[in-house]
Design a protein around this motif. Structure first.
Motif, PDB file in Angstrom:
ATOM      1  N   GLU A 305     -17.193 -31.584   5.228  1.00  0.00           N
ATOM      2  CA  GLU A 305     -18.265 -31.193   6.133  1.00  0.00           C
ATOM      3  C   GLU A 305     -18.937 -32.427   6.710  1.00  0.00           C
ATOM      4  OE1 GLU A 305     -20.975 -28.725   4.051  1.00  0.00           O
ATOM      5  OE2 GLU A 305     -19.595 -27.019   3.876  1.00  0.00           O
ATOM      6  N   ASN A 306     -19.347 -32.310   7.979  1.00  0.00           N
ATOM      7  CA  ASN A 306     -20.056 -33.410   8.615  1.00  0.00           C
ATOM      8  C   ASN A 306     -21.446 -33.523   8.001  1.00  0.00           C
ATOM      9  OD1 ASN A 306     -22.054 -34.165  11.171  1.00  0.00           O
ATOM     10  ND2 ASN A 306     -20.229 -35.426  11.006  1.00  0.00           N
ATOM     11  N   CYS A 307     -21.769 -34.688   7.456  1.00  0.00           N
ATOM     12  CA  CYS A 307     -23.059 -34.852   6.796  1.00  0.00           C
ATOM     13  C   CYS A 307     -23.958 -35.849   7.509  1.00  0.00           C
ATOM     14  CB  CYS A 307     -22.873 -35.254   5.335  1.00  0.00           C
ATOM     15  SG  CYS A 307     -21.731 -36.617   5.040  1.00  0.00           S
ATOM     16  N   GLN A 308     -23.477 -36.481   8.570  1.00  0.00           N
ATOM     17  CA  GLN A 308     -24.348 -37.393   9.321  1.00  0.00           C
ATOM     18  C   GLN A 308     -23.723 -37.700  10.670  1.00  0.00           C
ATOM     19  OE1 GLN A 308     -25.569 -40.848   7.168  1.00  0.00           O
ATOM     20  NE2 GLN A 308     -26.972 -41.555   8.740  1.00  0.00           N
ATOM     21  N   SER A 309     -24.577 -37.785  11.678  1.00  0.00           N
ATOM     22  CA  SER A 309     -24.168 -38.203  13.012  1.00  0.00           C
ATOM     23  C   SER A 309     -25.321 -39.004  13.601  1.00  0.00           C
ATOM     24  CB  SER A 309     -23.830 -37.009  13.906  1.00  0.00           C
ATOM     25  OG  SER A 309     -23.412 -37.423  15.183  1.00  0.00           O
ATOM     26  N   ALA A 310     -25.123 -40.312  13.766  1.00  0.00           N
ATOM     27  CA  ALA A 310     -26.200 -41.199  14.207  1.00  0.00           C
ATOM     28  C   ALA A 310     -25.773 -41.970  15.448  1.00  0.00           C
ATOM     29  CB  ALA A 310     -26.563 -42.184  13.097  1.00  0.00           C
ATOM     30  N   SER A 311     -26.678 -42.069  16.412  1.00  0.00           N
ATOM     31  CA  SER A 311     -26.444 -42.909  17.592  1.00  0.00           C
ATOM     32  C   SER A 311     -26.726 -44.347  17.181  1.00  0.00           C
ATOM     33  CB  SER A 311     -27.336 -42.469  18.747  1.00  0.00           C
ATOM     34  OG  SER A 311     -27.019 -41.151  19.152  1.00  0.00           O
ATOM     35  N   ALA A 312     -25.687 -45.022  16.734  1.00  0.00           N
ATOM     36  CA  ALA A 312     -25.863 -46.313  16.073  1.00  0.00           C
ATOM     37  C   ALA A 312     -25.812 -47.491  17.027  1.00  0.00           C
ATOM     38  CB  ALA A 312     -24.794 -46.486  14.993  1.00  0.00           C
ATOM     39  N   GLY A 333     -20.588 -54.207  22.442  1.00  0.00           N
ATOM     40  CA  GLY A 333     -21.659 -55.046  22.950  1.00  0.00           C
ATOM     41  C   GLY A 333     -22.055 -56.175  22.022  1.00  0.00           C
ATOM     42  N   GLY A 334     -21.353 -56.338  20.904  1.00  0.00           N
ATOM     43  CA  GLY A 334     -21.643 -57.414  19.971  1.00  0.00           C
ATOM     44  C   GLY A 334     -22.665 -57.074  18.905  1.00  0.00           C
ATOM     45  N   GLU A 335     -23.137 -55.837  18.854  1.00  0.00           N
ATOM     46  CA  GLU A 335     -24.098 -55.440  17.814  1.00  0.00           C
ATOM     47  C   GLU A 335     -23.400 -55.287  16.462  1.00  0.00           C
ATOM     48  OE1 GLU A 335     -27.417 -52.636  19.875  1.00  0.00           O
ATOM     49  OE2 GLU A 335     -25.433 -51.770  19.660  1.00  0.00           O
ATOM     50  N   VAL A 336     -24.144 -55.583  15.399  1.00  0.00           N
ATOM     51  CA  VAL A 336     -23.662 -55.366  14.032  1.00  0.00           C
ATOM     52  C   VAL A 336     -24.748 -54.613  13.266  1.00  0.00           C
ATOM     53  CG1 VAL A 336     -23.003 -56.439  11.849  1.00  0.00           C
ATOM     54  CG2 VAL A 336     -22.179 -57.405  14.011  1.00  0.00           C
ATOM     55  N   SER A 337     -24.377 -53.487  12.664  1.00  0.00           N
ATOM     56  CA  SER A 337     -25.305 -52.699  11.850  1.00  0.00           C
ATOM     57  C   SER A 337     -24.808 -52.668  10.415  1.00  0.00           C
ATOM     58  CB  SER A 337     -25.431 -51.266  12.375  1.00  0.00           C
ATOM     59  OG  SER A 337     -26.051 -51.239  13.645  1.00  0.00           O
ATOM     60  N   VAL A 338     -25.748 -52.721   9.476  1.00  0.00           N
ATOM     61  CA  VAL A 338     -25.436 -52.679   8.046  1.00  0.00           C
ATOM     62  C   VAL A 338     -26.095 -51.442   7.473  1.00  0.00           C
ATOM     63  CG1 VAL A 338     -25.494 -53.923   5.862  1.00  0.00           C
ATOM     64  CG2 VAL A 338     -25.433 -55.203   8.018  1.00  0.00           C
ATOM     65  N   TRP A 339     -25.296 -50.617   6.799  1.00  0.00           N
ATOM     66  CA  TRP A 339     -25.756 -49.349   6.243  1.00  0.00           C
ATOM     67  C   TRP A 339     -25.577 -49.348   4.733  1.00  0.00           C
ATOM     68  CZ3 TRP A 339     -26.946 -45.781  10.305  1.00  0.00           C
ATOM     69  CH2 TRP A 339     -26.458 -46.137  11.556  1.00  0.00           C
ATOM     70  N   GLU A 340     -26.444 -48.608   4.062  1.00  0.00           N
ATOM     71  CA  GLU A 340     -26.327 -48.405   2.614  1.00  0.00           C
ATOM     72  C   GLU A 340     -25.977 -46.954   2.342  1.00  0.00           C
ATOM     73  OE1 GLU A 340     -28.909 -49.145  -1.469  1.00  0.00           O
ATOM     74  OE2 GLU A 340     -29.949 -48.629   0.391  1.00  0.00           O
ATOM     75  N   ASN A 341     -24.947 -46.748   1.517  1.00  0.00           N
ATOM     76  CA  ASN A 341     -24.549 -45.392   1.155  1.00  0.00           C
ATOM     77  C   ASN A 341     -25.403 -44.901  -0.007  1.00  0.00           C
ATOM     78  OD1 ASN A 341     -23.335 -43.019   0.457  1.00  0.00           O
ATOM     79  ND2 ASN A 341     -21.255 -43.835   0.362  1.00  0.00           N
ATOM     80  N   ARG A 342     -26.166 -43.835   0.235  1.00  0.00           N
ATOM     81  CA  ARG A 342     -27.081 -43.298  -0.787  1.00  0.00           C
ATOM     82  C   ARG A 342     -26.460 -42.159  -1.589  1.00  0.00           C
ATOM     83  NH1 ARG A 342     -32.302 -41.848   2.664  1.00  0.00           N
ATOM     84  NH2 ARG A 342     -30.684 -40.769   3.855  1.00  0.00           N
ATOM     85  N   ARG A 343     -25.179 -41.855  -1.331  1.00  0.00           N
ATOM     86  CA  ARG A 343     -24.465 -40.807  -2.066  1.00  0.00           C
ATOM     87  C   ARG A 343     -25.174 -39.457  -1.980  1.00  0.00           C
ATOM     88  NH1 ARG A 343     -22.371 -43.421  -7.792  1.00  0.00           N
ATOM     89  NH2 ARG A 343     -21.505 -45.373  -6.964  1.00  0.00           N
ATOM     90  N   SER A 344     -25.680 -39.111  -0.851  1.00  0.00           N
ATOM     91  CA  SER A 344     -26.377 -37.841  -0.680  1.00  0.00           C
ATOM     92  C   SER A 344     -25.552 -36.901   0.183  1.00  0.00           C
ATOM     93  CB  SER A 344     -27.751 -38.058  -0.036  1.00  0.00           C
ATOM     94  OG  SER A 344     -27.613 -38.666   1.240  1.00  0.00           O
ATOM     95  N   ALA A 345     -25.844 -35.616   0.062  1.00  0.00           N
ATOM     96  CA  ALA A 345     -25.095 -34.609   0.812  1.00  0.00           C
ATOM     97  C   ALA A 345     -25.468 -34.629   2.290  1.00  0.00           C
ATOM     98  CB  ALA A 345     -25.348 -33.220   0.221  1.00  0.00           C
ATOM     99  N   ARG A 346     -26.685 -35.050   2.626  1.00  0.00           N
ATOM    100  CA  ARG A 346     -27.114 -35.128   4.009  1.00  0.00           C
ATOM    101  C   ARG A 346     -27.554 -36.552   4.327  1.00  0.00           C
ATOM    102  NH1 ARG A 346     -24.917 -31.873   6.988  1.00  0.00           N
ATOM    103  NH2 ARG A 346     -26.415 -32.565   8.566  1.00  0.00           N
ATOM    104  N   ASP A 347     -27.119 -37.061   5.463  1.00  0.00           N
ATOM    105  CA  ASP A 347     -27.467 -38.402   5.931  1.00  0.00           C
ATOM    106  C   ASP A 347     -27.288 -39.455   4.829  1.00  0.00           C
ATOM    107  OD1 ASP A 347     -28.157 -37.298   8.383  1.00  0.00           O
ATOM    108  OD2 ASP A 347     -30.241 -37.015   7.811  1.00  0.00           O
ATOM    109  N   PRO A 348     -26.077 -39.612   4.334  1.00  0.00           N
ATOM    110  CA  PRO A 348     -25.863 -40.565   3.231  1.00  0.00           C
ATOM    111  C   PRO A 348     -26.042 -42.028   3.631  1.00  0.00           C
ATOM    112  CG  PRO A 348     -23.764 -39.754   4.038  1.00  0.00           C
ATOM    113  CD  PRO A 348     -24.822 -38.952   4.740  1.00  0.00           C
ATOM    114  N   LEU A 349     -25.904 -42.352   4.923  1.00  0.00           N
ATOM    115  CA  LEU A 349     -25.987 -43.746   5.360  1.00  0.00           C
ATOM    116  C   LEU A 349     -27.404 -44.079   5.819  1.00  0.00           C
ATOM    117  CD1 LEU A 349     -22.671 -44.064   7.405  1.00  0.00           C
ATOM    118  CD2 LEU A 349     -23.068 -44.580   4.993  1.00  0.00           C
ATOM    119  N   ARG A 350     -27.990 -45.053   5.154  1.00  0.00           N
ATOM    120  CA  ARG A 350     -29.338 -45.508   5.531  1.00  0.00           C
ATOM    121  C   ARG A 350     -29.210 -46.893   6.164  1.00  0.00           C
ATOM    122  NH1 ARG A 350     -33.618 -48.540   3.086  1.00  0.00           N
ATOM    123  NH2 ARG A 350     -32.308 -48.926   1.255  1.00  0.00           N
TER     124      ARG A 350
END
Length: 554
Positions: A305-312, A333-350
């Motif tokens: 199931e899709n648990c996150q969709s972010a305009s990153a 465009g040369g952007e770099v984003s760093v995400w932390e996986n919170r192991r959650s069912a919804r929006d796991p990437l912070r």
């Protein structure tokens, strides 16, 4: 210098036009001028280099004097790739920090490089004072002995690579460019713009399976670890040794394949062309994909199931890599984003950090292609220039590592394996393709590998055999498997190992030393735009500097 940049731009356009499926008569005319433009560019390079320097000369490693390297910050998360035993002995000892360059210490006294940068305009970047603390203790005799030992280990490592031999085998089967490749046990899996995924048996160099199902070009592949394959295999009544493969395509689908049977067991529709993909082995596991619209999406490996969709990102996501609980995404465009996986069912990437193209220095223009490879608190970035960028993602400070001795070199991919940093390089002026090897963590140049008529390398994968030898696969116009041969054997290798004097004398440079590392005139009007037409956006029909990604998506 302006004419050199315009010639570079035209050659980039031609290189990208050559990988298009169909060409207009005007585009064919542009391609026919390739030799003429290369000749003129080489002539200008010689004029600009002056009598004291000739670009591209291979130096004698014994006569070249190695400059001291700028010390990097300590690594929080070391690479999990095991070192290759035959080549990389002593690599553990070489992890001692290198001595900072005098220029770096001068910059530290005068002001920290990059302190004026901000994280998307909100957070000021900070520079580590680790180099200062290391410099303060240089008078310690034990440290001097450590540095001497480090230099001896590096010299031994460099000598071993100068004797390295590889056998090359081309895998024929795709009828268009290979955009991605991964290794699974004794198998190589490749994805192509021809919409197919192919599975190859490496020992025999034969095609095992042709996985057809995508209706658009395949752009990315990823392989879940074996422990995450067992549960899915059990639910499908397959062997617990079954391996699965993820593929992403311009047709907006992520497909999951069972390799032993060669069948698609799950399709996920994403509503956007998929341009980057990775598997995050945390918790129950997550599939993370990036799209041409800049979205980063996540799906649960347990439920799909899709648990996150972010305009990153503001532009297409061109690279996604995981490192433990962290996920790194890079954009055109040369952007770099760093995400932390919170192991959650919804929006796991912070989202932890987001650095703009202005901070990373990788502003390649619309439709550009950035590839990344994380290591601890650093991210190595390749972005179609003659340099690799190194982003310290916690602070936003950057440094530059020369990957070609001429400004006409372009870097398409960067990879880490067994204590090595490997950057591909393609010379626009003469069409020569090489792989440059650097030791980690100091990023000191070891050697360059090439072979006659080597094609441009657009993707790279690597692994080590049970005996510790290297096996690599490179993709682009050709899909080629590299098999390391014993250096002591009498059999000759297919690869030429050499040292580039221009790289041998280079050291890591802070961003303060890279004023010339700005965008070239990729967005200037081209007085010979061929089939693009007036007013056409850069990188569209004329195959601009980053149009390779757009070609894949056609």
């Amino acid at each position: 210098m302006g004419e050199v940049r315009k010639l570079q731009k035209k050659l980039r356009q031609i290189e990208n036009l050559e990988i298009k499926i169909s060409l207009t008569s005007e585009e064919k005319y542009k391609i026919s001028r390739k030799a003429e433009l290369r000749s003129r560019l080489a002539e200008l390079q010689l004029q600009l280099s002056g009598p004291q320097q000739t670009l591209g000369i291979v130096g004698d490693g014994k006569k070249e004097k190695m400059k001291r390297q700028v010390e990097d910050a300590p690594e929080a998360l070391p690479s999990q790739t095991p070192p290759a035993s035959k080549i990389l002995k002593g690599e553990a000892e070489s992890r001692a920090p290198a001595s900072p360059a005098p220029a770096a210490r001068t910059r530290e006294r005068g002001g920290e490089a990059g302190t004026g940068r901000q994280q998307d305009g909100t957070q000021a970047a900070e520079v580590s004072d680790h180099c200062r603390s290391a410099s303060a203790g240089r008078s310690d005799p034990s440290e001097e002995q450590q540095l001497e030992q480090e230099e001896a280990d590096f010299t031994s490592l460099r000598a071993s690579w100068e004797k390295a031999k590889f056998r090359l085998r081309r895998l024929d089967g795709h009828n268009d460019i290979v955009t991605c490749a991964v290794a699974v046990d004794n198998l190589v899996v490749s994805g192509s713009r021809d919409t197919t995924v192919k599975v190859w048996h490496v020992p025999t160099a034969t095609e095992q399976k042709n996985l057809g199902g995508h209706t658009g070009g395949v752009t990315c592949l990823s392989v879940p670890p074996p422990e995450y394959c067992k549960r899915l295999a059990w639910s499908l009544s397959l062997s617990d040794r079954e391996r699965f493969l993820l593929s992403g395509s311009a047709d907006c689908y992520v497909k999951i394949w069972a390799l032993s049977v060669g069948q698609c067991v799950k399709s996920i529709y994403t509503f956007n062309a998929v341009t980057a993909l990775c598997f995050v082995p945390e918790g129950d596991g997550y599939i993370v994909a990036g799209s041409d619209g800049g979205k980063v999406q996540a799906w649960s490996w347990h439920t799909f199931e899709n648990c996150q969709s972010a305009s990153a990102h503001q532009e297409a996501v061109t690279s996604i890599q995981s490192q433990g609980p962290l996920v790194f995404s890079g954009s055109a465009g040369g952007e770099v984003s760093v995400w932390e996986n919170r192991r959650s069912a919804r929006d796991p990437l912070r989202l932890l950090h987001r650095w703009s193209g202005q901070v990373t220095g990788c502003r390649g223009g619309p439709g550009g292609r950035l590839t990344l490879s994380p290591r601890g608190d650093r991210v190595f970035l390749g972005y179609g220039r003659a340099w690799l960028k190194i982003l310290h993602w916690k602070t936003g400070t950057t440094s530059r590592l020369t990957n070609h001795s001429s400004i006409t070199g372009v870097t398409d991919c960067v990879h880490q394996t067994g204590g090595l940093l490997i950057g591909s390089c393609y010379d626009l002026a003469n069409g020569e393709s090489t792989l440059n090897l650097f030791s980690l963590p100091q990023c000191r140049y070891l050697a360059s590998l090439t072979w006659p008529d080597a094609p441009r390398i657009l993707c790279f994968a690597a692994w080590t055999t049970g005996s510790g030898d290297h096996r690599w696969v490179t993709g682009g116009r050709d899909l080629i498997v590299w098999e390391q041969l014993p250096s002591s054997g009498k059999r000759r290798g297919d690869v030429t190992v050499r040292r580039d004097g221009g790289l041998d004398s280079c050291s890591l440079e802070s961003e303060g030393d890279t004023e010339d590392d700005e965008e070239t005139d990729d967005h200037e009007d081209d007085d010979d735009s061929g089939g693009a037409g007036e007013g056409a956006p850069a990188g569209a029909e004329d195959g601009g500097p980053g149009s390779w990604l757009r070609c894949v998506l056609q």
